[in-house]
Scaffold this active site. Structure first.
Site, PDB file in Angstrom:
ATOM      1  N   ARG A 136       0.812  -1.226   0.000  1.00  0.00           N
ATOM      2  CA  ARG A 136       0.000   0.000   0.000  1.00  0.00           C
ATOM      3  C   ARG A 136       0.842   1.271   0.000  1.00  0.00           C
ATOM      4  O   ARG A 136       0.445   2.291   0.572  1.00  0.00           O
ATOM      5  CB  ARG A 136      -0.964   0.033   1.198  1.00  0.00           C
ATOM      6  CG  ARG A 136      -2.069  -0.996   1.149  1.00  0.00           C
ATOM      7  CD  ARG A 136      -3.229  -0.480   0.297  1.00  0.00           C
ATOM      8  NE  ARG A 136      -4.326  -1.426   0.271  1.00  0.00           N
ATOM      9  CZ  ARG A 136      -5.439  -1.326   1.008  1.00  0.00           C
ATOM     10  NH1 ARG A 136      -5.600  -0.314   1.831  1.00  0.00           N
ATOM     11  NH2 ARG A 136      -6.374  -2.217   0.907  1.00  0.00           N
ATOM     12  N   ARG A 161      -6.575  11.398  -5.984  1.00  0.00           N
ATOM     13  CA  ARG A 161      -7.783  10.659  -5.593  1.00  0.00           C
ATOM     14  C   ARG A 161      -9.018  11.560  -5.671  1.00  0.00           C
ATOM     15  O   ARG A 161     -10.071  11.143  -6.155  1.00  0.00           O
ATOM     16  CB  ARG A 161      -7.584  10.128  -4.176  1.00  0.00           C
ATOM     17  CG  ARG A 161      -8.782   9.484  -3.510  1.00  0.00           C
ATOM     18  CD  ARG A 161      -8.982   8.068  -3.997  1.00  0.00           C
ATOM     19  NE  ARG A 161     -10.102   7.433  -3.321  1.00  0.00           N
ATOM     20  CZ  ARG A 161     -11.376   7.611  -3.637  1.00  0.00           C
ATOM     21  NH1 ARG A 161     -11.697   8.412  -4.634  1.00  0.00           N
ATOM     22  NH2 ARG A 161     -12.322   7.002  -2.977  1.00  0.00           N
ATOM     23  N   ASP A 196      -6.618  -2.645  -7.399  1.00  0.00           N
ATOM     24  CA  ASP A 196      -7.172  -3.279  -6.210  1.00  0.00           C
ATOM     25  C   ASP A 196      -7.473  -4.734  -6.516  1.00  0.00           C
ATOM     26  O   ASP A 196      -7.710  -5.090  -7.679  1.00  0.00           O
ATOM     27  CB  ASP A 196      -8.452  -2.558  -5.759  1.00  0.00           C
ATOM     28  CG  ASP A 196      -8.789  -2.910  -4.320  1.00  0.00           C
ATOM     29  OD1 ASP A 196      -8.270  -2.257  -3.417  1.00  0.00           O
ATOM     30  OD2 ASP A 196      -9.558  -3.874  -4.105  1.00  0.00           O
ATOM     31  N   TYR A 235     -15.157 -11.362   0.030  1.00  0.00           N
ATOM     32  CA  TYR A 235     -15.879 -10.118  -0.294  1.00  0.00           C
ATOM     33  C   TYR A 235     -17.063 -10.399  -1.214  1.00  0.00           C
ATOM     34  O   TYR A 235     -18.108  -9.765  -1.109  1.00  0.00           O
ATOM     35  CB  TYR A 235     -14.938  -9.102  -0.942  1.00  0.00           C
ATOM     36  CG  TYR A 235     -13.885  -8.562   0.011  1.00  0.00           C
ATOM     37  CD1 TYR A 235     -14.186  -7.505   0.871  1.00  0.00           C
ATOM     38  CD2 TYR A 235     -12.617  -9.108   0.073  1.00  0.00           C
ATOM     39  CE1 TYR A 235     -13.238  -7.017   1.762  1.00  0.00           C
ATOM     40  CE2 TYR A 235     -11.660  -8.629   0.959  1.00  0.00           C
ATOM     41  CZ  TYR A 235     -11.974  -7.579   1.802  1.00  0.00           C
ATOM     42  OH  TYR A 235     -11.049  -7.104   2.682  1.00  0.00           O
TER      43      TYR A 235
HETATM   44  O1  CP3 Z   1      -0.018  -1.538  -2.470  1.00  0.00           O
HETATM   45  C1  CP3 Z   1      -0.278  -0.618  -3.281  1.00  0.00           C
HETATM   46  O2  CP3 Z   1       0.168   0.543  -3.155  1.00  0.00           O
HETATM   47  C2  CP3 Z   1      -1.078  -0.959  -4.518  1.00  0.00           C
HETATM   48  C3  CP3 Z   1      -2.467  -0.759  -4.432  1.00  0.00           C
HETATM   49  C4  CP3 Z   1      -3.380  -1.680  -3.628  1.00  0.00           C
HETATM   50  C5  CP3 Z   1      -4.623  -1.203  -3.132  1.00  0.00           C
HETATM   51  N1  CP3 Z   1      -5.300  -2.278  -2.616  1.00  0.00           N
HETATM   52  C6  CP3 Z   1      -5.083   0.177  -3.206  1.00  0.00           C
HETATM   53  C7  CP3 Z   1      -6.201   0.623  -2.348  1.00  0.00           C
HETATM   54  C8  CP3 Z   1      -3.300  -3.042  -3.336  1.00  0.00           C
HETATM   55  C9  CP3 Z   1      -2.158  -4.027  -3.593  1.00  0.00           C
HETATM   56  C10 CP3 Z   1      -4.529  -3.407  -2.697  1.00  0.00           C
HETATM   57  C11 CP3 Z   1      -4.840  -4.779  -2.268  1.00  0.00           C
HETATM   58  C12 CP3 Z   1      -6.069  -5.039  -1.513  1.00  0.00           C
HETATM   59  N2  CP3 Z   1      -7.289  -4.456  -1.648  1.00  0.00           N
HETATM   60  C13 CP3 Z   1      -6.181  -6.061  -0.548  1.00  0.00           C
HETATM   61  C14 CP3 Z   1      -5.089  -7.022  -0.165  1.00  0.00           C
HETATM   62  C15 CP3 Z   1      -4.074  -6.398   0.714  1.00  0.00           C
HETATM   63  C16 CP3 Z   1      -4.593  -5.924   2.039  1.00  0.00           C
HETATM   64  O3  CP3 Z   1      -4.457  -4.722   2.308  1.00  0.00           O
HETATM   65  O4  CP3 Z   1      -5.083  -6.763   2.787  1.00  0.00           O
HETATM   66  C17 CP3 Z   1      -7.504  -6.037  -0.059  1.00  0.00           C
HETATM   67  C18 CP3 Z   1      -8.091  -6.947   1.002  1.00  0.00           C
HETATM   68  C19 CP3 Z   1      -8.198  -5.020  -0.779  1.00  0.00           C
HETATM   69  C20 CP3 Z   1      -9.634  -4.662  -0.673  1.00  0.00           C
HETATM   70  C21 CP3 Z   1      -9.809  -3.253  -0.261  1.00  0.00           C
HETATM   71  N3  CP3 Z   1      -9.522  -2.161  -1.044  1.00  0.00           N
HETATM   72  C22 CP3 Z   1     -10.309  -2.789   0.975  1.00  0.00           C
HETATM   73  C23 CP3 Z   1     -10.729  -3.658   2.127  1.00  0.00           C
HETATM   74  C24 CP3 Z   1     -10.315  -1.386   0.901  1.00  0.00           C
HETATM   75  C25 CP3 Z   1     -10.882  -0.436   1.915  1.00  0.00           C
HETATM   76  C26 CP3 Z   1     -10.022  -0.313   3.108  1.00  0.00           C
HETATM   77  C27 CP3 Z   1      -9.115   0.849   2.939  1.00  0.00           C
HETATM   78  O5  CP3 Z   1      -7.917   0.729   3.215  1.00  0.00           O
HETATM   79  O6  CP3 Z   1      -9.642   1.914   2.576  1.00  0.00           O
HETATM   80  C28 CP3 Z   1      -9.780  -1.014  -0.357  1.00  0.00           C
HETATM   81  C29 CP3 Z   1      -9.565   0.366  -0.872  1.00  0.00           C
HETATM   82  C30 CP3 Z   1      -8.194   0.738  -1.306  1.00  0.00           C
HETATM   83  N4  CP3 Z   1      -7.381  -0.037  -2.099  1.00  0.00           N
HETATM   84  C31 CP3 Z   1      -7.525   1.962  -1.046  1.00  0.00           C
HETATM   85  C32 CP3 Z   1      -6.283   1.902  -1.693  1.00  0.00           C
HETATM   86  C33 CP3 Z   1      -5.228   2.967  -1.751  1.00  0.00           C
HETATM   87  C34 CP3 Z   1      -8.106   3.131  -0.267  1.00  0.00           C
HETATM   88  C35 CP3 Z   1      -9.233   3.734  -1.020  1.00  0.00           C
HETATM   89  C36 CP3 Z   1      -9.144   5.232  -1.191  1.00  0.00           C
HETATM   90  O7  CP3 Z   1      -8.069   5.783  -1.471  1.00  0.00           O
HETATM   91  O8  CP3 Z   1     -10.205   5.859  -1.090  1.00  0.00           O
END
Ligand code: CP3
Length: 341
Positions: A23, A36, A73, A148
């Site tokens: 992340r 964003r 994602d 999910y």
């Molecule tokens: O690592 C990176 O920089 C690459 C981008 C990346 C994102 N999600 C961007 C993201 C990666 C590799 C993921 C993987 C991901 N997404 C996982 C597996 C890794 C982990 O963290 O467990 C999972 C379970 C998800 C599903 C997901 N996406 C959730 C549960 C959420 C909401 C929770 C949160 O942190 O907000 C997301 C949203 C998300 N994916 C964001 C980002 C930067 C935040 C959303 C935003 O910016 O508004």
């Protein structure tokens, strides 16, 4: 040109070890929040190459990490399978929950077409990144993506998916195998577009019982890795099964991942054992990135001391959180590199 993360994935020990953070593009960076805000929805950000490329590069410009991870994602796969995925402020991800009939009607045929903009981002990134920076693609593991899809949203312990799997074993197995096949195709497409290596995220592996861990985490990921490697024998794959604990030894052997990701609960004694079988990645507690100071320094030093003499990719034990201070990230990179930022 041999990139450092790839050298470690091939079994070499590098000192200092290469570093990137799960992340690493995200809300802790003001420049991410800016893009964003103008992108519209989170999925628009993922599907607009101009934006996705920009936010992928942001942490590389700031910190010169050894790897960039494609900005996307894991839930773009269910989105491509028409599950109506949306990310609403304050709610996390949501989608239409799937049932037995829904699984029977799922169609993986158009997934790569739907994800063409993401593959375009990979192509552009390989052109724009510094030569020495590894480009990582990724996808979710079938179990984590399925949790999910079944609940329709995130839950604390994935009770809905665990229950569904007991009640409808055949439909659940079908879902996992379809996700494994579609995801393997997606990883091959990312590699062909220019990804140097890929990571499979099984963020919810830790809620599974012993038997279920074999059936839902090991088996589909082993199938994916076999499928990718049959088609792209040189592909390098990192598998991150969060919360798998002592099952990780067996997990590496059975999945044949080139490296395994370790969360911060994995004791370093055990991590040293795991490292005898191959490269490891991890495992600093992301909260140390929020706390900073001594908590950050002692966490880094423990990992470098215990795991620095074998193949290690330095990372956090899970994603960096929005509360993390970017200044702590700078200090982390500097300390891992021995004072040379
Ligand atoms: O690592 C990176 O920089 C690459 C981008 C990346 C994102 N999600 C961007 C993201 C990666 C590799 C993921 C993987 C991901 N997404 C996982 C597996 C890794 C982990 O963290 O467990 C999972 C379970 C998800 C599903 C997901 N996406 C959730 C549960 C959420 C909401 C929770 C949160 O942190 O907000 C997301 C949203 C998300 N994916 C964001 C980002 C930067 C935040 C959303 C935003 O910016 O508004």
């Amino acid at each position: 040109m041999r990139r450092k993360v790839i050298q470690v994935l091939e079994g070499e020990t590098l000192s200092p070890p290469p570093i990137w953070l799960m992340r690493q593009a995200g809300r802790y960076l003001p420049e991410y929040r800016q893009v964003r805000a103008k992108a519209g929805s989170f999925l628009d950000l993922c599907y607009t190459p101009d934006h996705a490329v920009e936010v992928t590069l942001q942490p590389i410009r700031r910190f010169a990490f050894d790897a960039a991870i494609l900005f996307s994602d894991i839930l773009v796969i269910p989105d491509a399978m028409k599950r109506n995925v949306r990310f609403t402020e304050g709610h996390g991800p949501e989608m239409d929950p799937i049932d037995v009939d829904g699984i029977a009607g799922l169609d993986g045929d158009r997934v790569l077409e739907h994800l063409a903009p993401v593959l375009e981002s990979v192509r552009r990134l390989r052109g724009e990144l510094p030569q020495e920076t590894t480009l990582l693609g990724f996808c979710g593991a079938p179990w984590t993506v399925a949790t999910y899809m079944i609940a329709g949203h995130g839950t604390p312990d994935q009770a809905p998916a665990r229950l569904f799997a007991y009640r409808h074993p055949k439909a659940f197995e079908d879902l996992l195998m379809l996700l494994a096949d579609v995801s393997a195709d997606y990883l091959v497409a990312q590699i062909d577009a220019g990804a140097d290596a890929v990571q499979i995220f099984d963020s919810w592996a830790g809620v599974l019982g012993e038997r279920e861990f074999q059936a839902f985490a090991v088996k589909p990921v082993a199938r994916m890795i076999a499928s990718v490697k049959a088609r792209r024998p040189k592909a390098k794959i990192i598998a991150f099964a969060k919360g798998a604990g002592y099952l990780l030894k067996d997990y590496r052997q059975k999945t044949k991942a080139d490296a395994i990701g370790l969360d911060w609960s994995v004791p370093l004694d055990f991590a040293v054992e795991l490292q005898k079988d191959g490269p490891v990645q991890g495992n600093l507690d992301p909260m140390r990135m929020v706390a900073g100071g001594v908590a950050l320094e002692e966490g880094i030093d423990d990992i470098l001391q215990r795991l620095g003499n074998g193949p290690l990719i330095f990372n956090l034990g899970h994603g960096i959180t929005p509360q993390a201070d970017p200044e702590n990230v700078r200090l982390l990179v500097e300390r891992v590199r021995g004072g040379r930022a």
